[in-house]
Design a protein around this motif. Structure first.
Motif, PDB file in Angstrom:
ATOM      1  N   LYS A  15     -44.231  44.232 -43.558  1.00 47.65           N
ATOM      2  CA  LYS A  15     -42.852  44.089 -44.053  1.00 47.65           C
ATOM      3  C   LYS A  15     -41.878  43.721 -42.941  1.00 47.65           C
ATOM      4  CE  LYS A  15     -43.515  47.321 -47.895  1.00 47.65           C
ATOM      5  NZ  LYS A  15     -43.319  48.739 -48.267  1.00 47.65           N
ATOM      6  N   CYS A  17     -40.888  45.145 -40.197  1.00 42.99           N
ATOM      7  CA  CYS A  17     -39.909  46.148 -39.756  1.00 42.99           C
ATOM      8  C   CYS A  17     -39.755  46.207 -38.235  1.00 42.99           C
ATOM      9  CB  CYS A  17     -40.301  47.519 -40.291  1.00 42.99           C
ATOM     10  SG  CYS A  17     -41.746  48.250 -39.495  1.00 42.99           S
ATOM     11  N   VAL A  19     -41.224  48.050 -36.092  1.00 42.44           N
ATOM     12  CA  VAL A  19     -41.398  49.374 -35.490  1.00 42.44           C
ATOM     13  C   VAL A  19     -42.605  49.392 -34.531  1.00 42.44           C
ATOM     14  CG1 VAL A  19     -41.937  51.794 -36.032  1.00 42.44           C
ATOM     15  CG2 VAL A  19     -40.223  50.573 -37.364  1.00 42.44           C
ATOM     16  N   VAL A  58     -50.392  53.733 -35.623  1.00 33.30           N
ATOM     17  CA  VAL A  58     -49.930  55.074 -36.009  1.00 33.30           C
ATOM     18  C   VAL A  58     -48.497  55.021 -36.539  1.00 33.30           C
ATOM     19  CG1 VAL A  58     -49.334  57.378 -35.109  1.00 33.30           C
ATOM     20  CG2 VAL A  58     -51.506  56.326 -34.492  1.00 33.30           C
ATOM     21  N   CYS A  60     -46.937  52.341 -37.852  1.00 34.48           N
ATOM     22  CA  CYS A  60     -46.684  51.342 -38.897  1.00 34.48           C
ATOM     23  C   CYS A  60     -46.571  52.037 -40.258  1.00 34.48           C
ATOM     24  CB  CYS A  60     -47.788  50.300 -38.941  1.00 34.48           C
ATOM     25  SG  CYS A  60     -47.601  49.221 -40.373  1.00 34.48           S
ATOM     26  N   PRO A  61     -45.399  52.005 -40.874  1.00 27.92           N
ATOM     27  CA  PRO A  61     -45.228  52.728 -42.138  1.00 27.92           C
ATOM     28  C   PRO A  61     -46.148  52.211 -43.243  1.00 27.92           C
ATOM     29  CG  PRO A  61     -43.094  52.061 -41.237  1.00 27.92           C
ATOM     30  CD  PRO A  61     -44.144  51.362 -40.433  1.00 27.92           C
ATOM     31  N   ASP A  62     -46.579  50.982 -43.131  1.00 26.91           N
ATOM     32  CA  ASP A  62     -47.347  50.374 -44.215  1.00 26.91           C
ATOM     33  C   ASP A  62     -48.838  50.237 -43.925  1.00 26.91           C
ATOM     34  OD1 ASP A  62     -44.343  49.310 -44.583  1.00 26.91           O
ATOM     35  OD2 ASP A  62     -45.374  49.483 -46.512  1.00 26.91           O
TER      36      ASP A  62
ATOM     37  N   VAL B  25     -49.858  48.860 -52.363  1.00 23.88           N
ATOM     38  CA  VAL B  25     -48.784  48.521 -51.425  1.00 23.88           C
ATOM     39  C   VAL B  25     -47.616  49.478 -51.683  1.00 23.88           C
ATOM     40  CG1 VAL B  25     -47.119  46.742 -50.777  1.00 23.88           C
ATOM     41  CG2 VAL B  25     -49.488  46.109 -51.300  1.00 23.88           C
ATOM     42  N   LEU B  26     -47.137  50.113 -50.613  1.00 22.76           N
ATOM     43  CA  LEU B  26     -46.033  51.068 -50.758  1.00 22.76           C
ATOM     44  C   LEU B  26     -44.774  50.339 -51.219  1.00 22.76           C
ATOM     45  CD1 LEU B  26     -46.500  53.006 -47.371  1.00 22.76           C
ATOM     46  CD2 LEU B  26     -47.405  53.653 -49.602  1.00 22.76           C
ATOM     47  N   HIS B  27     -44.004  50.987 -52.086  1.00 23.73           N
ATOM     48  CA  HIS B  27     -42.763  50.349 -52.545  1.00 23.73           C
ATOM     49  C   HIS B  27     -41.602  50.604 -51.598  1.00 23.73           C
ATOM     50  CE1 HIS B  27     -42.125  54.468 -53.809  1.00 23.73           C
ATOM     51  NE2 HIS B  27     -40.856  54.186 -53.967  1.00 23.73           N
ATOM     52  N   TYR B  28     -41.824  51.360 -50.537  1.00 28.65           N
ATOM     53  CA  TYR B  28     -40.725  51.728 -49.636  1.00 28.65           C
ATOM     54  C   TYR B  28     -40.164  50.514 -48.901  1.00 28.65           C
ATOM     55  CZ  TYR B  28     -42.659  56.297 -50.599  1.00 28.65           C
ATOM     56  OH  TYR B  28     -43.122  57.412 -51.254  1.00 28.65           O
ATOM     57  N   CYS B  29     -38.911  50.620 -48.517  1.00 23.63           N
ATOM     58  CA  CYS B  29     -38.246  49.550 -47.766  1.00 23.63           C
ATOM     59  C   CYS B  29     -38.942  49.370 -46.411  1.00 23.63           C
ATOM     60  CB  CYS B  29     -36.784  49.909 -47.505  1.00 23.63           C
ATOM     61  SG  CYS B  29     -35.847  50.339 -48.977  1.00 23.63           S
ATOM     62  N   PRO B  30     -38.800  48.197 -45.797  1.00 25.02           N
ATOM     63  CA  PRO B  30     -39.389  47.992 -44.467  1.00 25.02           C
ATOM     64  C   PRO B  30     -38.927  49.070 -43.480  1.00 25.02           C
ATOM     65  CG  PRO B  30     -38.602  45.909 -45.347  1.00 25.02           C
ATOM     66  CD  PRO B  30     -38.138  46.985 -46.301  1.00 25.02           C
ATOM     67  N   GLY B  31     -39.890  49.629 -42.745  1.00 22.28           N
ATOM     68  CA  GLY B  31     -39.558  50.582 -41.687  1.00 22.28           C
ATOM     69  C   GLY B  31     -39.221  51.979 -42.157  1.00 22.28           C
ATOM     70  N   CYS B  32     -39.324  52.252 -43.445  1.00 17.33           N
ATOM     71  CA  CYS B  32     -38.979  53.585 -43.965  1.00 17.33           C
ATOM     72  C   CYS B  32     -40.037  54.608 -43.543  1.00 17.33           C
ATOM     73  CB  CYS B  32     -38.872  53.554 -45.484  1.00 17.33           C
ATOM     74  SG  CYS B  32     -38.609  55.189 -46.196  1.00 17.33           S
ATOM     75  N   GLY B  35     -43.498  56.119 -45.520  1.00 20.60           N
ATOM     76  CA  GLY B  35     -44.870  55.594 -45.428  1.00 20.60           C
ATOM     77  C   GLY B  35     -45.665  56.299 -44.329  1.00 20.60           C
ATOM     78  N   THR B  36     -45.043  56.460 -43.167  1.00 19.57           N
ATOM     79  CA  THR B  36     -45.732  57.114 -42.050  1.00 19.57           C
ATOM     80  C   THR B  36     -45.932  58.602 -42.342  1.00 19.57           C
ATOM     81  OG1 THR B  36     -44.521  55.546 -40.684  1.00 19.57           O
ATOM     82  CG2 THR B  36     -45.789  57.226 -39.526  1.00 19.57           C
ATOM     83  N   PRO B 231     -34.576  48.779 -39.301  1.00 19.72           N
ATOM     84  CA  PRO B 231     -35.438  49.944 -39.067  1.00 19.72           C
ATOM     85  C   PRO B 231     -35.388  50.424 -37.611  1.00 19.72           C
ATOM     86  CG  PRO B 231     -36.572  48.365 -40.455  1.00 19.72           C
ATOM     87  CD  PRO B 231     -35.295  47.702 -40.020  1.00 19.72           C
ATOM     88  N   VAL B 232     -35.419  49.496 -36.661  1.00 22.62           N
ATOM     89  CA  VAL B 232     -35.416  49.891 -35.250  1.00 22.62           C
ATOM     90  C   VAL B 232     -34.079  50.553 -34.890  1.00 22.62           C
ATOM     91  CG1 VAL B 232     -35.524  49.015 -32.869  1.00 22.62           C
ATOM     92  CG2 VAL B 232     -37.171  48.194 -34.583  1.00 22.62           C
ATOM     93  N   ASN B 235     -33.965  54.105 -36.303  1.00 22.66           N
ATOM     94  CA  ASN B 235     -34.714  55.102 -35.525  1.00 22.66           C
ATOM     95  C   ASN B 235     -33.936  55.538 -34.287  1.00 22.66           C
ATOM     96  OD1 ASN B 235     -36.874  55.324 -37.279  1.00 22.66           O
ATOM     97  ND2 ASN B 235     -38.039  53.684 -36.295  1.00 22.66           N
TER      98      ASN B 235
END
Ligand SMILES: Cc1ncc(C[n+]2csc(CCOP(=O)(O)OP(=O)(O)O)c2C)c(N)n1
Ligand code: SF4
Ligand code: SF4
Ligand code: SF4
Ligand SMILES: [Mg+2]
Lengths: 71, 255
Positions: A15, A17, A19, A58, A60-62, B25-32, B35-36, B231-232, B235
């Motif tokens: 996605k 992001c 990160v 580790v 990467c949320p996805d 595939v997770l529906h969460y926004c990028p970098g949310c 998911g982690t 996202p960055v 954080n």
């Protein structure tokens, strides 16, 4: 010498992001110029300095990244 | 080059998505961070080999669809009621590992009563509390956890503690209750932090086996979409603004 590693990035799942980028201690990853089918820039390898530490995977949320490391 | 290609074979595999997460595939926004946080919990379950014996309770909030992502038995609770639902499940099936996964609006606003009483009763469950200081799913309204002066759609000039109250440190409150056994606050925004979160979740599940009482793990997380940051950036903002008020680390550890 550090062990050699490698990553596989599932670009369609990425996605964009970013990160993972700063999580890599060896600046192996950067964002693509191209976009995937969802329109996201995706993470790409830009050098072969990977040690297989898995930091990128580790955070990467996805769960986009798979990591290998020589035995 | 040939060397590098040869690396990618099963015996060199060091990290892949755990089988305790489905392939959806997770529906969460990028970098949310959701998911982690999901993955750290799933890996803890995987490491302990308890996938078949684990039952989760999903909340209302962005993680309402958590049951699509965890490949364990799961159910869905009405908004804020996950600890009550988990209580019922655990009492009927005490041999199972039972967790709730809840946001701050779910756990610390509408579900405050269920949270506090389940913890006070010392229910033998794991509560995973993902605190992003906002109602993410509904578009960024103020939550009890929203920081002082933090803007949200319902505090457009920033949270004014005179009229809106001070942000609620519900985790510190919970830690006072005799029913809680292990209470800690972590994050998942860096590799080191994510790994610590996983270790805490594993410990909590081990305590559940020993029937020690309620374990409560807060994950301070981001909401890039409603914080209106990348996202960055989110954080970094979290480190600079959330962590001073919600410091990471153990809050209550077994004596
Ligand atoms: C009984 C009830 N009241 C209100 C809502 C609307 N609602 C849905 S999610 C939510 C807040 C979610 O915030 P949080 O728990 O912090 O989760 P996040 O999305 O931030 O992860 C609210 C108020 C609802 N679904 N049900
Ligand atoms: S495994 Fe480690 S070294 Fe390799 S790309 Fe990921 S973070 Fe960088
Ligand atoms: S952390 Fe994951 S989703 Fe984000 S840019 Fe990197 S590979 Fe893509
Ligand atoms: S709205 Fe916020 S909490 Fe919800 S998925 Fe998007 S970034 Fe995550
Ligand atoms: Mg929230």
């Amino acid at each position: 010498m550090a062990k050699k590693g490698d990553v596989v990035i599932q670009i369609e799942k990425c996605k964009g992001c970013e990160v993972c980028i700063s999580a890599c201690p060896h600046e192996v990853l950067a964002m693509s110029e191209e976009v995937n089918s969802k329109g996201y820039h995706y993470a790409v390898k830009v050098n072969s300095a990977c040690t297989g530490c898995a930091n990128c995977a580790v955070v990467c949320p996805d769960a986009v990244i798979t990591v290998y490391r020589e035995k | 080059m040939i060397m590098a290609e040869n690396l990618k074979n099963p015996e060199n595999l060091v990290y892949e998505k755990t089988k305790v997460l489905t392939d959806r595939v997770l529906h969460y926004c990028p970098g949310c961070g959701h998911g982690t946080a999901h993955r750290m919990l799933a890996e803890a379950i995987d490491d302990l080999g308890i996938q078949e014996e684990t039952i989760g309770v999903a909340p209302v909030g962005c993680s309402v669809l958590a049951y699509y992502y965890f490949d364990v038995d799961m159910t869905e609770a009405a908004h804020g009621r996950a600890p009550a639902v988990a209580t019922g499940i655990k009492r009927v099936m005490p041999e199972k590992y039972v967790f709730t996964y809840q946001g701050d609006g779910d756990l610390a606003a509408i579900g405050t009563a269920e949270t506090i009483h389940a913890c006070n009763r010392g229910e033998n469950i794991l509560i995973v509390f993902v605190n992003n200081g906002i109602y993410g799913m509904t578009g960024g309204q103020m939550a009890p956890t929203t920081l002082e002066n933090m803007k949200s759609t319902t505090s457009p000039r920033g949270r004014d503690v005179k009229t809106m109250g001070a942000p609620l440190k519900i985790t510190e409150l919970i830690a006072q209750l005799p029913g809680t056994y292990y209470v800690a606050r972590h994050s998942v925004h860096t590799p080191a932090n994510a790994r610590k979160t996983k270790r805490a979740l594993k410990k909590a599940l081990e305590y559940q086996k020993e029937e020690k009482g309620t374990c409560f793990i807060e994950v301070v997380s981001n909401c890039p979409s409603n914080w209106k940051m990348t996202p960055v950036e989110s954080n970094k903002w979290m480190e600079e603004n959330m962590f001073p008020f919600y410091p990471l680390g153990d809050i209550k550890v077994p004596q």
